[in-house]
Write an enzyme that holds these catalytic residues in place. Structure first.
Site, PDB file in Angstrom:
ATOM      1  N   THR A 168     -30.331  -7.082  -8.881  1.00  0.00           N
ATOM      2  CA  THR A 168     -31.302  -6.022  -8.499  1.00  0.00           C
ATOM      3  C   THR A 168     -32.462  -6.148  -9.236  1.00  0.00           C
ATOM      4  O   THR A 168     -33.631  -5.821  -9.000  1.00  0.00           O
ATOM      5  CB  THR A 168     -30.628  -4.445  -8.758  1.00  0.00           C
ATOM      6  OG1 THR A 168     -29.750  -4.573  -9.893  1.00  0.00           O
ATOM      7  CG2 THR A 168     -29.501  -4.161  -7.376  1.00  0.00           C
ATOM      8  N   LYS A 220     -24.987 -16.589 -15.536  1.00  0.00           N
ATOM      9  CA  LYS A 220     -26.515 -16.149 -15.298  1.00  0.00           C
ATOM     10  C   LYS A 220     -27.383 -17.204 -15.859  1.00  0.00           C
ATOM     11  O   LYS A 220     -28.681 -17.313 -15.629  1.00  0.00           O
ATOM     12  CB  LYS A 220     -26.783 -14.833 -15.885  1.00  0.00           C
ATOM     13  CG  LYS A 220     -26.180 -13.781 -15.058  1.00  0.00           C
ATOM     14  CD  LYS A 220     -26.450 -12.354 -15.865  1.00  0.00           C
ATOM     15  CE  LYS A 220     -25.603 -11.245 -15.255  1.00  0.00           C
ATOM     16  NZ  LYS A 220     -26.269 -10.630 -14.050  1.00  0.00           N
ATOM     17  N   HIS A 256     -18.491  -5.476  -6.227  1.00  0.00           N
ATOM     18  CA  HIS A 256     -19.444  -5.867  -7.080  1.00  0.00           C
ATOM     19  C   HIS A 256     -19.308  -7.344  -7.495  1.00  0.00           C
ATOM     20  O   HIS A 256     -20.397  -7.852  -8.254  1.00  0.00           O
ATOM     21  CB  HIS A 256     -20.089  -4.961  -7.931  1.00  0.00           C
ATOM     22  CG  HIS A 256     -20.463  -3.743  -7.560  1.00  0.00           C
ATOM     23  ND1 HIS A 256     -21.723  -3.383  -7.352  1.00  0.00           N
ATOM     24  CD2 HIS A 256     -19.601  -2.748  -7.209  1.00  0.00           C
ATOM     25  CE1 HIS A 256     -21.728  -2.246  -6.906  1.00  0.00           C
ATOM     26  NE2 HIS A 256     -20.625  -1.654  -6.867  1.00  0.00           N
ATOM     27  N   LYS A 265     -31.510  -9.387 -18.157  1.00  0.00           N
ATOM     28  CA  LYS A 265     -30.078  -9.194 -17.591  1.00  0.00           C
ATOM     29  C   LYS A 265     -29.213  -9.276 -18.760  1.00  0.00           C
ATOM     30  O   LYS A 265     -29.352  -9.877 -19.837  1.00  0.00           O
ATOM     31  CB  LYS A 265     -30.165 -10.234 -16.474  1.00  0.00           C
ATOM     32  CG  LYS A 265     -30.146 -11.580 -16.950  1.00  0.00           C
ATOM     33  CD  LYS A 265     -29.908 -12.491 -15.598  1.00  0.00           C
ATOM     34  CE  LYS A 265     -30.994 -12.567 -14.591  1.00  0.00           C
ATOM     35  NZ  LYS A 265     -31.089 -12.011 -13.390  1.00  0.00           N
ATOM     36  N   ARG A 266     -27.970  -9.002 -18.306  1.00  0.00           N
ATOM     37  CA  ARG A 266     -26.698  -9.215 -19.243  1.00  0.00           C
ATOM     38  C   ARG A 266     -26.778 -10.462 -19.654  1.00  0.00           C
ATOM     39  O   ARG A 266     -27.071 -11.422 -18.856  1.00  0.00           O
ATOM     40  CB  ARG A 266     -25.617  -8.584 -18.650  1.00  0.00           C
ATOM     41  CG  ARG A 266     -25.434  -7.096 -18.477  1.00  0.00           C
ATOM     42  CD  ARG A 266     -25.390  -6.522 -20.104  1.00  0.00           C
ATOM     43  NE  ARG A 266     -24.156  -6.932 -20.908  1.00  0.00           N
ATOM     44  CZ  ARG A 266     -23.227  -6.385 -21.176  1.00  0.00           C
ATOM     45  NH1 ARG A 266     -23.083  -5.021 -20.341  1.00  0.00           N
ATOM     46  NH2 ARG A 266     -22.262  -6.686 -21.651  1.00  0.00           N
ATOM     47  N   LYS A 278     -36.752  -5.641  -8.706  1.00  0.00           N
ATOM     48  CA  LYS A 278     -37.624  -4.807  -9.529  1.00  0.00           C
ATOM     49  C   LYS A 278     -39.130  -5.715  -9.866  1.00  0.00           C
ATOM     50  O   LYS A 278     -40.058  -5.195  -9.827  1.00  0.00           O
ATOM     51  CB  LYS A 278     -36.960  -4.297 -10.575  1.00  0.00           C
ATOM     52  CG  LYS A 278     -35.703  -3.188 -10.266  1.00  0.00           C
ATOM     53  CD  LYS A 278     -34.845  -3.145 -11.399  1.00  0.00           C
ATOM     54  CE  LYS A 278     -33.675  -2.341 -11.046  1.00  0.00           C
ATOM     55  NZ  LYS A 278     -32.496  -2.633 -12.179  1.00  0.00           N
TER      56      LYS A 278
HETATM   57  C1  26Q Z   1     -13.606  -3.675 -15.586  1.00  0.00           C
HETATM   58  C2  26Q Z   1     -12.615  -3.602 -16.331  1.00  0.00           C
HETATM   59  C3  26Q Z   1     -12.473  -3.413 -17.710  1.00  0.00           C
HETATM   60  C4  26Q Z   1     -13.328  -3.382 -18.439  1.00  0.00           C
HETATM   61  C5  26Q Z   1     -14.910  -3.426 -17.678  1.00  0.00           C
HETATM   62  C6  26Q Z   1     -14.766  -3.740 -16.403  1.00  0.00           C
HETATM   63  C7  26Q Z   1     -16.137  -4.066 -15.842  1.00  0.00           C
HETATM   64  C8  26Q Z   1     -17.170  -3.341 -16.063  1.00  0.00           C
HETATM   65  C9  26Q Z   1     -18.421  -3.470 -15.490  1.00  0.00           C
HETATM   66  C10 26Q Z   1     -16.207  -4.819 -14.775  1.00  0.00           C
HETATM   67  C11 26Q Z   1     -17.519  -5.073 -14.228  1.00  0.00           C
HETATM   68  C12 26Q Z   1     -18.703  -4.509 -14.705  1.00  0.00           C
HETATM   69  C13 26Q Z   1     -19.979  -4.492 -13.984  1.00  0.00           C
HETATM   70  C14 26Q Z   1     -20.288  -5.361 -12.988  1.00  0.00           C
HETATM   71  C15 26Q Z   1     -21.487  -5.768 -12.569  1.00  0.00           C
HETATM   72  O1  26Q Z   1     -22.571  -4.913 -12.765  1.00  0.00           O
HETATM   73  N1  26Q Z   1     -21.809  -6.136 -11.377  1.00  0.00           N
HETATM   74  C16 26Q Z   1     -23.150  -6.523 -10.702  1.00  0.00           C
HETATM   75  O2  26Q Z   1     -23.402  -5.469  -9.813  1.00  0.00           O
HETATM   76  C17 26Q Z   1     -24.600  -5.474  -9.316  1.00  0.00           C
HETATM   77  C18 26Q Z   1     -24.894  -4.213  -8.427  1.00  0.00           C
HETATM   78  O3  26Q Z   1     -24.197  -4.372  -7.222  1.00  0.00           O
HETATM   79  C19 26Q Z   1     -24.916  -6.685  -8.663  1.00  0.00           C
HETATM   80  O4  26Q Z   1     -26.316  -6.791  -8.413  1.00  0.00           O
HETATM   81  C20 26Q Z   1     -24.672  -7.792  -9.668  1.00  0.00           C
HETATM   82  O5  26Q Z   1     -24.900  -9.159  -9.034  1.00  0.00           O
HETATM   83  C21 26Q Z   1     -23.199  -7.676 -10.188  1.00  0.00           C
HETATM   84  O6  26Q Z   1     -23.046  -8.747 -11.183  1.00  0.00           O
END
Ligand code: 26Q
Length: 807
Positions: free
Chosen positions: A651, A549, A355, A543-544, A655
């Site tokens: 995503t 971003k 991702h 968004k976050r 929406k």
């Molecule tokens: C990893 C290790 C330790 C702590 C946290 C994490 C961690 C947690 C959440 C790493 C990544 C995430 C989340 C990533 C994420 O939300 N990515 C998004 O995924 C969406 C669905 O595919 C995409 O549409 C977005 O572009 C992408 O940023």
């Protein structure tokens, strides 16, 4: 109970009394919500058991979607919708003087995810159930979900999200299905029957107890399962060994440390930190999930050799990648299979989605930490690495650099993405450009040896929650216009193209948008006491909060517009409302500062009488699924302005589109595919391409300071961060200033500014041509079918998992 209003009312009153012990008059909205939830639970219980029985009897292949996050939001509304009971329920409650919306609002969001990745998992569950695919979720039942955000004096403050405080009507605890998980200890090798066996000793046991939540398909009697695991102390360890020796404190410490495993969701999004508890969470739910899959499989099938024919395990990013060594452990140590055979089965069972391409999000674990926590799993990963490196050596003899860069273990760290690639049969990106970047750059060496493993699956969102539930008026209008075929086949949205020039349809679409905007306006007035012009452009970025971003680019455009309005108060622009919603990771300093900046700017602009209410800025607190459902239907403009090459897919963009908002965005992630669908006339694109960004990173040639010096508009904006324009202490925004000017603006905010501002002018012009704008809006809805997660899940089912719907 749902067959007619009389039956509903009877059953509802009985349920309310039984569950709350109160009369209707005394009961709260929450009590009533629980009662309707309880009725749904009773109603679907038979279908749930039946679905499981059929899966078992007909022995069809099952998919298990492993994810550390499931961002479900609320379930009452979506469950009623999928069961087709919304109207019976709403009307019956009205007859009792009760407003269904109020009950829906009494439900706490299940916020067990950070953002895109977690919400995608939730959309996928809805699509799998609605398509009749035997697909289930596996994750952690966090005691506290993603934090609640409050804005105090413009700053983000985080509060715990105590979502389970008053009980969760949707879950069923299954203590008889609990499994044991082992941490720490030592592994002794011994010879038994002429074979080496591995004995794990002195480990610490943790009990994983599953809580099952039904996942109800739309109109099809399918009820799948989301199984979330909770960590508990093993009774024997807790009571006997410690208590009986009088060591009360030690026993309590053990209990506390065990329960910590499923206590919190880590609030980091797209950012990795090597915390032991996070690794513990990962192994905890992966081991529990795999053990429970194997146990179920064995009920029906004898030999594990056919596992890949009956089971697909999908890992959502690298977070559950320990599924690979854990499955190997069970096959080799417990089932006494040979390594080679176990490896063949494992790599034919597990598939993986990437991702992100941000290097700071790539998981890597220190070998010392890993070895100590998971000694046997470490040995297995070590062996996987040895064999993988030998394979590389055969292909590239002597090419140490290449082998070191691809190894699973190097520099005393375990590279989880490398393990995922070596140990799975499918690796997919989440939008075409993202997959291309993985193949051509980030994972190029792996693509070279395993080209057959790589594939693209462009993300999608469930049109049931994000259109039918969130925007029922638009859904009704679409059905009135083109019939209801789109519900089962969202590709039929394309029929709307015939009406993109139809004045009466346009007017109705405009009226729906206006009513949705009215709802948001009222909420903003009630909660923030800000007056919003209903006719203004609702320009939304939710968004976050993350530097890539580029919320900052949006802010700079607003500051520029404000400066221009001060110079020319009668500037000929459409009134605009800039709406933000974003949570920052609690430890992400720059992101939190950006929130403060947005709030400071809002404060100044919203009370400045000189600009005659031409623009307003609103920061909506605590952005989450339920708030999103109110925002998307009211949006005119969707801001998707990431630095090209950084947003894997996005995503939210989908929406917005589904709800008739028009995108202003960079050629990044799924924006590119949206652009290709709707065509240049129905989207506003601008800025550097991913290739241009890459070229700058590779070859240099970008100088943000020069831009700052030469563009007087930009200079004015950036200077006002540090020259006392904002009523904050002197250094408040210095970090933002430095990142742009001293550290050469990593995300090209300055570089893309002029193009962005110009494109916003074009957008403004288009919006003022009402007929044209509505046409664009309708075009966006018409092409949104591709971005339904039903399309995405069909592709996963056919091209990755090899599963079919059970009809
Ligand atoms: C990893 C290790 C330790 C702590 C946290 C994490 C961690 C947690 C959440 C790493 C990544 C995430 C989340 C990533 C994420 O939300 N990515 C998004 O995924 C969406 C669905 O595919 C995409 O549409 C977005 O572009 C992408 O940023």
């Amino acid at each position: 109970m749902f067959q007619d209003k009389r039956a509903f009312k009877n059953d509802f009153l009985a349920k309310l009394q039984a569950m709350s012990g109160k009369s209707l008059e005394e009961s709260t909205a929450f009590d009533k919500y629980m009662a309707v939830g309880g009725m749904i639970r009773d109603y679907i219980s038979k279908k749930w058991v039946k679905t499981n029985d059929r899966y078992l009897e007909e022995d069809v292949k099952q998919v298990y979607y492993f994810s550390l996050e499931f961002l479900l939001g609320r379930l009452l509304g979506s469950n009623l919708l999928n069961l087709g009971f919304t109207e019976v329920c709403r009307e019956s409650l009205v007859e009792l003087g009760i407003d269904l919306n109020e009950l829906e609002n009494a439900e706490a969001d299940a916020g067990l995810g950070n953002g895109g990745l977690g919400r995608l998992a939730a959309c996928f569950l809805d699509s799998m159930a609605s398509l009749g695919i035997p697909g289930h979720g596996c994750g952690i039942r966090y005691r506290y979900g993603f934090f609640e955000q409050r804005i105090v004096d413009g700053y983000q403050v985080e509060l715990p999200d105590n979502w389970l405080r008053d009980g969760n009507v949707w879950e069923v605890r299954k203590p008889d299905k609990a499994v044991e998980i082992r941490f720490y200890g030592v592994v002794r090798e011994e010879i038994s029957k002429a074979k080496t066996v591995f004995v794990h000793e002195n480990y610490e046991s943790v009990l994983a107890v599953p809580y099952d939540t039904p996942v109800i398909g739309y109109g099809n009697n399918t009820v799948n399962t989301l199984r979330l695991w909770s960590a508990e102390a093993v009774q024997a360890d807790f009571d006997l060994s410690s208590f009986s020796h009088g060591n009360y404190q030690k026993a309590m410490e053990y209990k506390y440390s065990v329960e910590a495993i499923s206590q919190i969701l880590y609030p980091d999004d797209n950012h990795y930190k090597g915390r032991e508890l996070r690794l513990k969470q990962q192994y905890f739910f992966v081991s529990a999930g795999i053990q429970s899959i194997i146990r179920r499989y064995k009920k029906k099938n004898g030999s594990l050799r056919q596992l890949p024919e009956k089971v697909a395990i999908h890992v959502n990013d690298t977070h559950p990648v320990l599924a690979i060594p854990e499955l190997m452990r069970i096959l080799v140590d417990e089932e006494e299979m040979s390594w080679d055979e176990a490896w063949e089965i494992t790599t034919a069972t597990i598939s993986y989605t990437n991702h992100t391409i941000l290097s700071e999000a790539m998981e890597k674990w220190s070998t010392d930490l890993f070895k100590n926590l998971l000694p046997r799993i470490y040995m297995i990963v070590y062996e996987i690495n040895e064999r993988f490196c030998r394979e590389l050596w055969d292909k590239y003899p002597g090419d140490w650099d290449r082998i070191a860069s691809m190894a699973i273990i190097s520099d005393d760290h375990i590279k989880m993405a490398h393990l995922a690639i070596a140990g799975s049969y499918s690796i997919n990106g989440v939008a075409r450009i993202h997959t291309d970047i993985l193949k051509r750059q980030e994972m190029k060496n792996f693509f070279f040896i395993y080209p057959h493993k790589f594939n693209n699956k462009t993300n999608g969102v469930t049109h049931r929650r994000w259109l039918m539930k969130a925007n029922p008026e638009l859904a009704a209008l679409i059905t009135e216009t083109i019939g209801n075929g789109w519900i089962d086949n969202p590709a039929e949205f394309i029929e709307l193209l015939k009406y993109a020039d139809d004045p009466s349809f346009k007017e109705q679409a405009a009226n729906v948008k206006k009513r949705n905007k009215t709802v948001l306006v009222k909420m903003i007035k009630d909660k923030y006491s800000i007056d919003i012009d209903l006719e203004s452009i609702f320009d939304v970025q939710v968004k976050r909060l993350h530097a890539y971003k580029r919320q900052l680019l949006n802010v700079f455009h607003i500051m520029d517009l404000y400066n221009r309005l001060l110079e020319t108060p009668d500037l000929d622009i459409a009134p605009r409302t800039f709406i933000f919603g974003a949570k920052a990771a609690p430890s992400y300093f720059q992101a939190k500062t950006t929130i403060k900046l947005i709030n400071c700017l809002a404060e100044i602009i919203n009370k400045d009488k000189r600009i005659m209410d031409k623009i307003k800025v609103v920061f909506l607190e605590n952005y989450r699924v339920s708030l999103a459902e109110m925002i998307f239907p009211a949006a005119d403009v969707s801001e998707q302005i990431s630095t090209a090459g950084k947003e894997a897919s996005g995503t939210g963009n989908m929406k917005f589109m589904l709800n008739g908002a028009v995108t202003i965005g960079t050629m990044d992630g799924a924006n590119i595919e949206i652009f290709e669908k709707v065509g240049p006339a129905n989207i506003f694109t601008f800025g550097l391409t991913a290739e241009e960004v890459m070229d700058y990173y590779r070859s240099g040639g970008y100088n943000s300071h020069e831009l700052y010096q030469n563009d007087h508009r930009l200079k004015a904006i950036i200077d006002s961060l540090v020259n006392g324009f904002f009523p904050v202490s002197a250094g408040e925004f210095i970090n933002i200033y430095n990142s742009l000017i001293m550290h050469n603006d990593e995300f090209f905010v300055l570089k893309d500014f002029a193009a962005y501002a110009d494109t916003q002018m074009k957008l403004d012009k288009a919006f003022r041509d009402k007929g044209k704008w509505l046409g664009m809006s309708i075009n966006n809805i018409a092409y949104a079918g591709t971005f339904s997660s039903d399309r995405t899940i069909r592709e996963y089912a056919k091209e990755i998992w090899g599963v079919r719907p059970l009809v």
